[in-house]
Design a protein around this motif. Sequence first.
Motif, mmCIF file in Angstrom:
data_model
loop_
_atom_site.group_PDB
_atom_site.id
_atom_site.type_symbol
_atom_site.label_atom_id
_atom_site.label_comp_id
_atom_site.label_asym_id
_atom_site.label_seq_id
_atom_site.Cartn_x
_atom_site.Cartn_y
_atom_site.Cartn_z
ATOM 1 N N VAL A 1 -0.001 -0.968 -5.703
ATOM 2 C CA VAL A 1 1.405 -1.014 -6.105
ATOM 3 C C VAL A 1 2.222 -1.848 -5.121
ATOM 4 O O VAL A 1 3.077 -2.639 -5.517
ATOM 5 N N LEU A 2 1.928 -1.702 -3.835
ATOM 6 C CA LEU A 2 2.635 -2.481 -2.820
ATOM 7 C C LEU A 2 2.366 -3.978 -2.969
ATOM 8 O O LEU A 2 3.280 -4.795 -2.829
ATOM 9 N N VAL A 3 1.125 -4.331 -3.261
ATOM 10 C CA VAL A 3 0.780 -5.747 -3.459
ATOM 11 C C VAL A 3 1.556 -6.306 -4.650
ATOM 12 O O VAL A 3 2.114 -7.407 -4.592
ATOM 13 N N ALA A 4 1.591 -5.541 -5.755
ATOM 14 C CA ALA A 4 2.320 -5.982 -6.941
ATOM 15 C C ALA A 4 3.801 -6.151 -6.633
ATOM 16 O O ALA A 4 4.438 -7.123 -7.064
ATOM 17 N N LYS A 5 4.348 -5.221 -5.884
ATOM 18 C CA LYS A 5 5.762 -5.294 -5.509
ATOM 19 C C LYS A 5 6.041 -6.539 -4.688
ATOM 20 O O LYS A 5 7.042 -7.249 -4.908
ATOM 21 N N ASN A 6 5.167 -6.834 -3.753
ATOM 22 C CA ASN A 6 5.349 -8.004 -2.900
ATOM 23 C C ASN A 6 5.267 -9.306 -3.703
ATOM 24 O O ASN A 6 5.996 -10.259 -3.425
ATOM 25 N N ILE A 7 4.379 -9.330 -4.688
ATOM 26 C CA ILE A 7 4.254 -10.526 -5.542
ATOM 27 C C ILE A 7 5.543 -10.754 -6.328
ATOM 28 O O ILE A 7 6.083 -11.866 -6.370
#
Length: 245
Positions: free
Chosen positions: A66-72
Amino acid sequence: MKIVLITGANRSIGLETAKQLSEKGLFVYLGTRDLRKGEEAVRVLNEKGFQNIQAIQIDVTNVESVLVAKNIIEKEKGQLDILINNAGILGDVPQDASTTSIKNIQKVFDTNFFGVITVTQIFLDLLKKSNNPRISNITSGLGSLTMHSDPNWKYYSIKAISYVSSKTALNAFTVTLAHELKELKFKVNSIDPGYTATDFNQHKGPGSVESAASFIIKHTLVDENGPTGKFFSNDIEDESEESPW
């Protein structure tokens, strides 16, 4: 152009919702646990003329994902206008209250309840950058305790403890989050697309994915005077379309 993230969107209601939002001119991140499946879904949509949709890998039960998606999304768009928490699972069946294992119940809650909270909390700062942030938690009419207490309700006999209780808990999250954000421009609602024919229920539901997606969008794209902290159901035969909790 408004930016939308839909979790669990590589098929069925989530995919149709992405298509319809794209047609309305919104940019949609099509969230999927398996990026390859998401990219294939987007490829098919592109061939049909849908261009403003992008697959993004997001496993709602995995914080790092979820954090990776948010950062993208933050890097590419800088904000998020609409979050549609659509990802959900049924769990193993049958789900009798007296015999269903804690493991089964916890697995369903991990996606349907804790997953929604994880995604919402992580994306909240991006949503706060929007002028009109919207959070739609896709629930089920089976999450209504009032309806479950009515012997005349057409779905009264369906008492699947893992799924039902996870959606009731999700509705409680909607109420409390909407209250917390009520002084801001957020609109936070639980939306039940109705009993829809999908892979989720072996296509037994009487409703269509087109109707389900349209209903979700109707109660998501509300203006500044729209409701918040409400529970809407496509199975409610009333002009308000509001379900009791």
